[in-house]
Design a protein around this motif. Sequence first.
Motif, PDB file in Angstrom:
ATOM      1  N   VAL B  32       0.265  -3.134   0.381  1.00 30.75           N
ATOM      2  CA  VAL B  32       1.480  -3.032   1.200  1.00 30.75           C
ATOM      3  C   VAL B  32       2.360  -1.957   0.583  1.00 30.75           C
ATOM      4  N   PHE B  33       2.757  -0.994   1.419  1.00 32.67           N
ATOM      5  CA  PHE B  33       3.603   0.111   0.953  1.00 32.67           C
ATOM      6  C   PHE B  33       4.969   0.004   1.605  1.00 32.67           C
ATOM      7  N   PRO B  34       6.015   0.600   0.995  1.00 29.16           N
ATOM      8  CA  PRO B  34       7.353   0.547   1.607  1.00 29.16           C
ATOM      9  C   PRO B  34       7.467   1.466   2.827  1.00 29.16           C
ATOM     10  N   ASP B  35       8.604   1.398   3.471  1.00 25.03           N
ATOM     11  CA  ASP B  35       8.888   2.163   4.702  1.00 25.03           C
ATOM     12  C   ASP B  35       8.615   3.656   4.487  1.00 25.03           C
ATOM     13  N   LYS B  36       8.096   4.309   5.535  1.00 27.09           N
ATOM     14  CA  LYS B  36       7.775   5.743   5.466  1.00 27.09           C
ATOM     15  C   LYS B  36       9.007   6.572   5.132  1.00 27.09           C
ATOM     16  N   ALA B  37      10.188   6.087   5.504  1.00 26.63           N
ATOM     17  CA  ALA B  37      11.413   6.839   5.261  1.00 26.63           C
ATOM     18  C   ALA B  37      11.682   7.011   3.768  1.00 26.63           C
ATOM     19  N   LEU B  38      11.039   6.189   2.949  1.00 28.49           N
ATOM     20  CA  LEU B  38      11.276   6.283   1.512  1.00 28.49           C
ATOM     21  C   LEU B  38      10.302   7.256   0.853  1.00 28.49           C
ATOM     22  N   GLY B  39       9.577   8.021   1.667  1.00 32.56           N
ATOM     23  CA  GLY B  39       8.711   9.040   1.098  1.00 32.56           C
ATOM     24  C   GLY B  39       7.250   8.695   1.237  1.00 32.56           C
ATOM     25  N   ARG B  40       6.433   9.589   0.670  1.00 29.64           N
ATOM     26  CA  ARG B  40       4.985   9.399   0.779  1.00 29.64           C
ATOM     27  C   ARG B  40       4.527   8.222  -0.060  1.00 29.64           C
ATOM     28  N   ARG B  41       3.349   7.664   0.338  1.00 30.10           N
ATOM     29  CA  ARG B  41       2.765   6.572  -0.460  1.00 30.10           C
ATOM     30  C   ARG B  41       2.241   7.144  -1.779  1.00 30.10           C
ATOM     31  N   TYR B  42       2.385   6.422  -2.824  1.00 34.06           N
ATOM     32  CA  TYR B  42       1.704   6.775  -4.074  1.00 34.06           C
ATOM     33  C   TYR B  42       1.452   5.486  -4.847  1.00 34.06           C
ATOM     34  N   GLU B  43       0.669   5.589  -5.924  1.00 30.94           N
ATOM     35  CA  GLU B  43       0.211   4.373  -6.583  1.00 30.94           C
ATOM     36  C   GLU B  43       1.366   3.520  -7.081  1.00 30.94           C
ATOM     37  N   GLY B  44       2.412   4.218  -7.558  1.00 30.40           N
ATOM     38  CA  GLY B  44       3.533   3.464  -8.124  1.00 30.40           C
ATOM     39  C   GLY B  44       4.389   2.774  -7.083  1.00 30.40           C
ATOM     40  N   SER B  45       4.209   3.141  -5.806  1.00 33.72           N
ATOM     41  CA  SER B  45       5.094   2.567  -4.787  1.00 33.72           C
ATOM     42  C   SER B  45       4.491   1.315  -4.139  1.00 33.72           C
ATOM     43  N   ILE B  46       3.318   0.896  -4.584  1.00 31.07           N
ATOM     44  CA  ILE B  46       2.674  -0.271  -3.969  1.00 31.07           C
ATOM     45  C   ILE B  46       3.558  -1.498  -4.163  1.00 31.07           C
ATOM     46  N   ILE B  47       3.829  -2.214  -3.067  1.00 28.04           N
ATOM     47  CA  ILE B  47       4.639  -3.426  -3.166  1.00 28.04           C
ATOM     48  C   ILE B  47       3.778  -4.602  -3.565  1.00 28.04           C
ATOM     49  N   GLU B  48       2.633  -4.726  -2.874  1.00 24.91           N
ATOM     50  CA  GLU B  48       1.791  -5.877  -3.137  1.00 24.91           C
ATOM     51  C   GLU B  48       0.358  -5.520  -2.785  1.00 24.91           C
ATOM     52  N   GLN B  49      -0.582  -6.041  -3.533  1.00 22.19           N
ATOM     53  CA  GLN B  49      -1.992  -5.841  -3.215  1.00 22.19           C
ATOM     54  C   GLN B  49      -2.441  -7.090  -2.482  1.00 22.19           C
ATOM     55  N   VAL B  50      -2.954  -6.937  -1.270  1.00 18.92           N
ATOM     56  CA  VAL B  50      -3.316  -8.129  -0.487  1.00 18.92           C
ATOM     57  C   VAL B  50      -4.807  -8.220  -0.220  1.00 18.92           C
ATOM     58  N   GLY B  51      -5.612  -7.400  -0.906  1.00 13.41           N
ATOM     59  CA  GLY B  51      -7.048  -7.504  -0.702  1.00 13.41           C
ATOM     60  C   GLY B  51      -7.754  -6.310  -1.285  1.00 13.41           C
ATOM     61  N   SER B  52      -9.065  -6.278  -1.094  1.00 15.38           N
ATOM     62  CA  SER B  52      -9.824  -5.131  -1.586  1.00 15.38           C
ATOM     63  C   SER B  52     -11.004  -4.902  -0.658  1.00 15.38           C
ATOM     64  N   PHE B  53     -11.546  -3.696  -0.713  1.00 18.10           N
ATOM     65  CA  PHE B  53     -12.685  -3.345   0.142  1.00 18.10           C
ATOM     66  C   PHE B  53     -13.628  -2.458  -0.655  1.00 18.10           C
ATOM     67  N   ASP B  54     -14.854  -2.903  -0.778  1.00 14.48           N
ATOM     68  CA  ASP B  54     -15.855  -2.147  -1.524  1.00 14.48           C
ATOM     69  C   ASP B  54     -16.790  -1.496  -0.515  1.00 14.48           C
ATOM     70  N   PRO B  55     -16.665  -0.172  -0.278  1.00 14.11           N
ATOM     71  CA  PRO B  55     -17.443   0.454   0.806  1.00 14.11           C
ATOM     72  C   PRO B  55     -18.906   0.695   0.474  1.00 14.11           C
ATOM     73  N   LEU B  56     -19.287   0.529  -0.794  1.00 10.76           N
ATOM     74  CA  LEU B  56     -20.707   0.724  -1.124  1.00 10.76           C
ATOM     75  C   LEU B  56     -21.444  -0.609  -1.021  1.00 10.76           C
ATOM     76  N   PRO B  57     -22.511  -0.675  -0.190  1.00 14.02           N
ATOM     77  CA  PRO B  57     -23.221  -1.958  -0.047  1.00 14.02           C
ATOM     78  C   PRO B  57     -23.884  -2.376  -1.355  1.00 14.02           C
ATOM     79  N   ASN B  58     -23.880  -3.676  -1.621  1.00 16.91           N
ATOM     80  CA  ASN B  58     -24.508  -4.180  -2.855  1.00 16.91           C
ATOM     81  C   ASN B  58     -26.004  -4.393  -2.635  1.00 16.91           C
ATOM     82  N   ASN B  59     -26.687  -5.000  -3.590  1.00 11.71           N
ATOM     83  CA  ASN B  59     -28.150  -5.107  -3.462  1.00 11.71           C
ATOM     84  C   ASN B  59     -28.574  -6.123  -2.405  1.00 11.71           C
TER      85      ASN B  59
END
Lengths: 398, 125
Positions: B32-59
Motif C-alpha cells: 500500500v502506497f500513499p496518495d499520488k499527490a505526495l510524489g512518486r512511489r519508492y521503497e521508503g514510502s510503503i505504508i503496509e505490505q499486504v501480500g507477496s507474489f512470486d512470478p517464477l513457478p516452483n517445481n
Amino acid sequence: MLRHGLFSRLHRLQALCQLHQPQSSSLRLASAWINPLISHVDPGRAQEVNAEKLFTSPEVQELLTKLTGADLQNKIFRSRRISTPQNRSHYALMTDERWEKTMERMQEEAQHFLQFIPLKEPRVETTETLIVDKEIAGFDKSKFVFTDISFDATDQDRTVVVREVDGSLRTATPEEHDRMNRVYYEKSNRPVVEPAVFSDPYLQDALDRNEHEFLMDWACMYFEVDDPKFISLSKTVYDRIIATKNFDSLYSTRHFGTLVFYLAINNNLPPLLNFFANLGQLSECASLVRLQKSLYPDWRLAIGSYDSDFKILQDYVKQNTRFKQELGDVASTDQSDVYGILKGVISTKLPTLRFNVTMTLDDCFCFLCQAYLHASWALNVNDGHILDELRNFTLFRN
Amino acid sequence: MRQFIDPRLFGRPSIGLALFGCKNRPFYQICVFPDKALGRRYEGSIIEQVGSFDPLPNNHNEKLVALNIGRIKHWIGERKAHVSVPVLELLGLSGLLPIHPKTYIRARERTLESQTKEVQEQPKD
C-alpha cells in the motif's frame, strides 16, 4: 462488487468439520492401522474396528502407559544432543527416604515426556471446486496458489485456494495446504521440502543406525498426525521394528504405546510377548494380553476378574495354538506351555537378582520358589532345569 | 508555511506490486502506497505490505501468491484505495473480486498464440 467471495473463516471451519467427520459406517473402509500383511484379525471383524475410539478409551490408555515402561536412566533422561542445552547431571548424597521421593518425582516428570502421539485415521484428500470459468482457460502456463496470510488465521483454518490452468478455482488439497503453511510460516527443522530421511534409502540408513526415536520425533513434528504420509511412515517404521525384533529401540519412549497398539489391533502379539518375556516381565506380558482382549472382546475368551497374570498368559497360549511356533520364548514347543516364559523370567532375573541391592536374598528365594511352584502346578512335571537353577541358587545363598 | 501531513491518513492510497528480488530473480511484494499527490512511489514510502507474489513457478508448477485478505478489504473498502491492474488481476484470480477483463484478453491471446503455433508446426511433421 463481490460476485463470489472467498469462504469466510466460519464457513471454512464448518467445511473442515464436515471433512473430518467419520464417513457413514456402510461406506467406511477398514482402519488404516490394520495391516493385512501382519494382521491375524478376521476381515469381517477388522471392518468394524474404530481405531481412534479404541485408542482413546481410558482402559486402553492405562494399559498402554503401563506397557510403555519408564527407563529413566537409559532412555528418558539420557544425554542427548539437542539445541537447547540440557541440565547438567547433578550428584547428591541423600537418605533412602529422600532417594525414594526423588525417584518418585522423576517418574512424574518422565510421564510428561511419555505422552502418546494421537492415533488418527488418514484425513480425507478431497477438494471442493468453487468456480469454473472456462473463458480464462490457458491464461497462464502454471497454476496460482493463493494463501490467506491474515494474522488471526491458524495453520488449520487458513484459506488456501488454487486457480488451475483450465480456469477453475478450487480449495487446496491438505498436502498443498500444509506446504503453504511451511512456506509462509517457517519453523526451525520444518523445511518446505520433505526431508529425504522420511523416504526409503535414507530411512533404512537411519533405522540401521538405530535412530528410531529421533526419526519418529521429527516425523511427528514435521507432519500432522492425520497426514497419510505420517501414518504410512510410522507403519513402515513399526513393521521394520517387528521384522527385526528391535523393540528396544522404541521401548520407554512416547512412540512405544502406538507400536503396542498397532500390534494389538492387528492381533499379532507373539513378537512383543517374546520381547517382554526376554525382559522377564510377566505382568507386562499379561497386560498385553489384557489389552488385546479389551480391543476384541469375546465372552468365550474373557479374562476372569481373579485371574493371576500367570493364568492369563497360560490361557492365551492355550487359546492361540496357531502361534506356537512364533511364541518361542514364551512357550516351548513341547507340552509345557508356560515353561518358556518361566525360563525367560528366571534366566534374565537370576543374574540381576544376585547383584540387586534393593532385593534381599530372601526375596529372591521367595520369588524363585513361587516361580517353581507355578511351573510344577501348571505343568505337572518336575522340570530338571528349574530345579537345577533353584539348587544353584540355594548353594549360592548358603 | 509548510504543513506536515501523515501520508498514511492523507488522500487516497494505492495498492500495487513493488519489485523486490534481485538480478534475474523477480519477486513482488503487494504494498500500500500513499496518495499520488505526495510524489512518486519508492521503497521508503510503503505504508503496509499486504501480500507477496512470486512470478517464477516452483517445481510443482505453481506461482505462489500470499494475500492478507483482511487488510486488503480494509484498504479497498474503508480507505477507498486505488488498486493497480496487476493486483486487480491477482485478486480476480483468487476469487476475491470478479475476474479482471485483462485476464480474459490475456487468456484469448495465449490460446490464439498456441493455436497458431500448432498450425505452424503441423506441416513440418
